[in-house]
Enzyme design. Structure first.
Site, PDB file in Angstrom:
ATOM      1  N   LYS A  73       0.847  -1.202   0.000  1.00  0.00           N
ATOM      2  CA  LYS A  73       0.000   0.000   0.000  1.00  0.00           C
ATOM      3  C   LYS A  73       0.881   1.251   0.000  1.00  0.00           C
ATOM      4  O   LYS A  73       1.935   1.266   0.648  1.00  0.00           O
ATOM      5  CB  LYS A  73      -0.914  -0.042   1.236  1.00  0.00           C
ATOM      6  N   SER A 148      -9.644   1.689   3.032  1.00  0.00           N
ATOM      7  CA  SER A 148      -8.823   2.449   2.121  1.00  0.00           C
ATOM      8  C   SER A 148      -7.776   1.630   1.365  1.00  0.00           C
ATOM      9  O   SER A 148      -7.171   2.140   0.432  1.00  0.00           O
ATOM     10  CB  SER A 148      -8.099   3.552   2.899  1.00  0.00           C
ATOM     11  N   SER A 172      -9.775  -0.716   7.213  1.00  0.00           N
ATOM     12  CA  SER A 172      -9.232  -0.549   5.859  1.00  0.00           C
ATOM     13  C   SER A 172      -8.542  -1.771   5.280  1.00  0.00           C
ATOM     14  O   SER A 172      -8.221  -1.789   4.094  1.00  0.00           O
ATOM     15  CB  SER A 172      -8.259   0.636   5.830  1.00  0.00           C
TER      16      SER A 172
END
Lengths: 473, 95
Positions: A73, A148, A172
């Site tokens: 990420k 996210s 997330s």
């Protein structure tokens, strides 16, 4: 093929690391339209794969993940790679350091191949708040993959990599895993070092893996966990081999269903999640209702506390030391113009909310009360987990929603985190495991365990996985 | 709960954000909805016997100072630098 099977195939010579990594890079290019990746690291990845192949050829010892590609990420740092949090404010920022979690995976032989898209600075539940465009859900490209950690989930669901790293502040990792039919693990707060993770809300942020199997989640947890002098909140216990010590589910064990999370038992998502528990009942597990009244206040407490922490943490992004800078003549204008031009709308909204939450007159009434609710929730959940082995609830109240469906309604978007925020506030470990399909889309079941009881959590999740199998799109 | 336009402007000033005037009303409406949701915390039955926040005690680090690392790298990340320093616009007006 999951990470464990991929590593076995490389170690036993069925495939080379170079072949595996090259295939992953080709799949990433093929699925470019999903918007899962912000950048790829083809050359360093291929060089690392060549080193793994050479080591195996020479008979040298290799790590348990030797040659396995993974994605990272964009808010988790890697030295000499961009780390932009999908924000224009950090566009082009090259990290001088590598996050401890990434470093431990690389030491175990895993090979990072690219940086994944995300909601800017981790603020969002759909992946639509990226400054570089939304990510699509591989199950249905008109729908969000969740957020996210949107790109990480989409990359794994599309079969580009067997696992990816996400970060989880209020769900997330777990919510995108649920929306994409994957396993998402948020460990106990402090289990995995946050060193190298760009802070959103430091008292909740945790790095976690998104994988296709529970055994991968257990293996990845063992590799990444452990005390780290760079993060004083890391837990002071030796990493356990959760894969080897997974306890089998036994008759007489108990699963608690919080009444506050099952208020719509007839909803299709709740029905799929509930049905996944049947395999546990068949093994003699008791499923009982439990009461956790403070969960009703999880969303207000979560958004108050995280906005407040975010407004402080993001104060450092002022155009002076790193990232983008607006062209201005005065220092005050430099701060204001940089932050206003390069932060996206959701990030600016959260900073304003956090500033409001901490403002004189409001903080005493609300911020302090939110911290008290958080403590009460932690005590309630810990007390109930002395009477049951795990808690269970749907990971999200809906399946993946359509792109654009909630983007203009922040409150509706925030409510999609209603079931994932409590363990984030309290630090308990939680996992989303595929429960089944609803109208052709994945539904996740969330299990929450006692602090540092990841073994129990993974044992129950594995039992459900064994009974339900992996989901096929 | 109503967040008015003046409050939005004040919060923006505190947060060092420049909110264009044409966006103030929209932000006020959005913030009002969110703050109304947040205000439910006001009804929380928090009493004197509510447990205090628990902070797990981390293992303390050895009381040893480490030399700063990566100074040059950090300077390289600044948008503007010169002679080993981060360059910024003038802080004090010169006559």
């Amino acid at each position: 093929m999951d990470a464990t099977a991929t590593a076995d195939a490389i170690r036993t010579g069925q495939r080379t690391a170079t072949d595996v990594v090259t295939s992953a890079l080709e799949r990433a290019a093929k699925h470019n339209g999903l918007g899962a990746f912000l950048s790829l690291q083809a050359k360093p990845a291929q060089a690392m794969a060549a080193r793994v192949d050479a080591a195996l050829k020479n008979g040298d010892a290799v790590g348990p993940l030797a040659g396995v590609p993974f994605a990272v990420k964009d808010n988790i740092s890697q030295a000499a790679e961009t780390c932009g949090c999908a924000s224009k404010l950090l566009s082009g920022f090259v990290s001088p350091t590598t996050a401890t979690a990434v470093s431990r995976l690389i030491t175990a032989g895993a090979i990072p191949i690219g940086r994944t898209n995300m909601d800017e600075f981790g603020m969002g539940s759909s992946g639509e708040n990226s400054a570089f465009g939304p990510t699509q859900n591989p199950w249905d490209k008109t729908r969000v993959p969740g957020g996210s950690s949107s790109g990480s989930a989409a990359a794994v669901a599309a079969g580009v990599v067997p696992f990816a790293l996400g970060s989880d502040t209020g769900g997330s990792v777990r919510q995108p895993a649920s929306f994409c039919g994957l396993v998402g693990l948020k460990p106990t707060y402090g289990r995995i070092s946050r060193s190298g993770l760009v802070a959103f809300a430091s008292s909740l942020d945790q790095i976690g893996p998104i994988s296709t199997s529970c055994r991968d989640a257990a293996l990845l947890l063992r590799i990444m966990s452990g005390i780290d002098p760079k993060d004083t909140t890391t837990l002071n216990d030796a990493p356990a081999d959760w894969l080897e010590t997974l306890p089998a589910v036994e008759p007489g064990q108990r699963v608690g269903l919080p009444r506050q999370c099952w208020t719509a038992p007839d909803s299709p998502v709740a029905a799929v999640a509930r049905a996944a528990l049947a395999c546990l009942v068949e093994r003699g597990v008791q499923v009982v209702a439990v009461d956790l009244p403070s969960l009703e206040l999880a969303i207000p407490a979560y958004y108050l506390l995280t906005s407040a922490e975010a407004s402080s943490n993001l104060g450092r992004f002022d155009g002076v030391r790193f990232g983008s800078r607006a062209k201005t003549d005065t220092l005050d204008a430099l701060y204001k113009d940089t932050r206003s031009q390069f932060f996206g709308p959701e990030v600016q909204r959260r900073i304003l909310l956090g500033t409001y939450a901490l403002a004189a007159g409001y903080a005493q009434d609300h911020y302090d009360k939110a911290t008290a609710v958080r403590a009460k929730m932690r005590a309630e959940i810990s007390a109930v987990l002395k009477t049951v082995d795990v808690l269970a609830m749907p990971t999200a109240p809906t399946v993946a929603f359509r792109l654009g469906e909630k983007i203009c309604d922040p409150v509706s978007m925030y409510l999609s985190d209603v079931f994932t925020t409590p363990p984030s506030l309290t630090g308990h470990p939680a996992i989303s495991v595929p429960a089944g399909l609803c109208e052709g889309l994945p539904v996740g079941l969330q299990l929450v365990g006692a602090h540092q009881a990841e073994a129990t959590l993974l044992g129950f999740a594995t039992a459900i996985e064994d009974a339900r199998g992996s989901l096929k799109g | 709960v109503r967040v008015d336009a003046d409050t939005v402007r004040h919060m923006a000033k505190l947060a060092r954000l420049r909110v264009p005037e044409e966006q103030v009303d929209r932000l006020a409406t959005e913030m009002s909805a969110i703050v109304t949701m947040m205000a439910k915390i006001g009804a929380a039955p928090v009493t004197a016997d509510t447990p205090a926040p628990v902070r797990p005690l981390p293992k303390t680090r050895a009381d040893v100072a480490f030399p700063p690392s990566g100074g040059a790298n950090l300077i390289q990340q600044a948008a503007e630098s010169a002679e080993g320093c981060v360059r910024v616009p003038p802080v004090i007006d010169t006559p």
